[in-house]
Write an enzyme that holds these catalytic residues in place. Structure first.
Site, PDB file in Angstrom:
ATOM      1  N   CYS A 111     -18.191 -15.571 -16.191  1.00  0.00           N
ATOM      2  CA  CYS A 111     -19.018 -15.723 -14.990  1.00  0.00           C
ATOM      3  C   CYS A 111     -19.338 -14.356 -14.395  1.00  0.00           C
ATOM      4  O   CYS A 111     -19.940 -13.529 -15.066  1.00  0.00           O
ATOM      5  CB  CYS A 111     -18.362 -16.669 -13.984  1.00  0.00           C
ATOM      6  SG  CYS A 111     -19.541 -17.274 -12.731  1.00  0.00           S
TER       7      CYS A 111
ATOM      8  N   HIS B 169     -18.303 -21.294 -17.460  1.00  0.00           N
ATOM      9  CA  HIS B 169     -16.847 -21.327 -17.341  1.00  0.00           C
ATOM     10  C   HIS B 169     -16.243 -22.147 -18.474  1.00  0.00           C
ATOM     11  O   HIS B 169     -16.208 -23.380 -18.402  1.00  0.00           O
ATOM     12  CB  HIS B 169     -16.446 -21.957 -16.002  1.00  0.00           C
ATOM     13  CG  HIS B 169     -16.696 -21.090 -14.819  1.00  0.00           C
ATOM     14  ND1 HIS B 169     -15.757 -20.205 -14.337  1.00  0.00           N
ATOM     15  CD2 HIS B 169     -17.794 -20.955 -14.027  1.00  0.00           C
ATOM     16  CE1 HIS B 169     -16.254 -19.567 -13.287  1.00  0.00           C
ATOM     17  NE2 HIS B 169     -17.494 -20.000 -13.082  1.00  0.00           N
TER      18      HIS B 169
ATOM     19  N   GLU C  25     -13.163 -22.522 -19.127  1.00  0.00           N
ATOM     20  CA  GLU C  25     -11.949 -23.193 -18.643  1.00  0.00           C
ATOM     21  C   GLU C  25     -12.277 -24.473 -17.878  1.00  0.00           C
ATOM     22  O   GLU C  25     -11.385 -25.288 -17.607  1.00  0.00           O
ATOM     23  CB  GLU C  25     -11.133 -22.236 -17.766  1.00  0.00           C
ATOM     24  CG  GLU C  25     -11.619 -22.033 -16.350  1.00  0.00           C
ATOM     25  CD  GLU C  25     -12.774 -21.034 -16.223  1.00  0.00           C
ATOM     26  OE1 GLU C  25     -13.097 -20.651 -15.084  1.00  0.00           O
ATOM     27  OE2 GLU C  25     -13.356 -20.646 -17.258  1.00  0.00           O
TER      28      GLU C  25
END
Length: 227
Positions: free
Chosen positions: A92, A207, A209
């Site tokens: 990001c 992202h 994750e």
């Protein structure tokens, strides 16, 4: 270490997750651990430079992230790792700060430029879209030969949360080094850089994750390069 790793006599790669006051650190830590890494959240230079991999997170304003990075000498640590060919992954705003400059907007003040790390030429600018931030799931136009996206279908979606991005890729190689792989996505009227693979330096605008099974596979792909 898992039972299978013990049986095979293999060690989990070590990852330093750079703590400079920005980023969703705990979710990234958990995702990396599930991907097979031993993770240390740290800003200690010795630990950062010794780890097999370095993850640079980032959430929020470009200038604030750069200020936090410089406060812990994170820019120097990233530069030292890359000079030695040591893997770094930015996520990001942790990707955006790798470019030359970020231009953000402040109420009543217009565009405010901030200097980035300059690992890649380019400017992070506001996306041209009716709805901002760009928040949600989106596909990525993956360049041929990607190791980062290996094993993932073309239709796979990843989770984005951002209002700014790099819209022009300006890096030209001299023919003696391998050209970076640049992956793109679209939101509104803007085509922007979604991820880059450039030697030891990889980065994603989205992202991983927060991207479910697809993001987990992508992180495993990166962790596997650290072995």
């Amino acid at each position: 270490m898992t039972d299978s790793e013990q049986a095979a006599g293999t060690q989990r790669p070590t990852v330093a997750l750079l703590d400079y006051g920005s980023g969703n650190i705990r979710s990234a830590q958990r995702a990396l651990e599930r991907a097979g890494a031993d993770v240390t959240v740290t800003a200690d230079p010795e630990t950062v430079l010794a780890a097999d991999g370095l993850l640079v997170p980032g959430v929020g304003a470009y200038a604030a992230c750069m200020e936090g990075l410089r406060a812990v000498q994170g820019d120097r640590m990233i530069g030292e790792r890359l000079a030695g060919g040591r893997p770094v992954l930015g996520i990001c705003v942790g990707m955006q700060i790798l470019f030359d400059q970020g231009v953000e907007f402040s109420d009543g003040e217009g565009a405010l430029p901030a200097e980035g790390m300059g690992e890649w030429p380019g400017v992070v600018q506001r996306l041209d879209a009716d709805v901002l931030p760009h928040m949600g799931w989106n596909t990525v136009e993956v360049a041929e030969g990607s190791a980062l996206f290996a094993g993932l279908p073309e239709s796979e979606r990843f989770y984005f949360v951002h209002s700014y991005g790099v819209q022009d890729w300006e890096l030209v190689t001299d023919g003696r080094t391998e050209a970076p792989l640049v992956h793109w996505a679209e939101h509104g009227r803007t085509r922007f850089v979604a991820a880059v693979e450039n030697g030891p330096l990889w980065a994603t605008q989205f992202h991983p994750e927060k991207s479910g099974d697809a993001g987990a596979r992508l992180l495993r792909n990166w962790v596997e390069t650290l072995r």
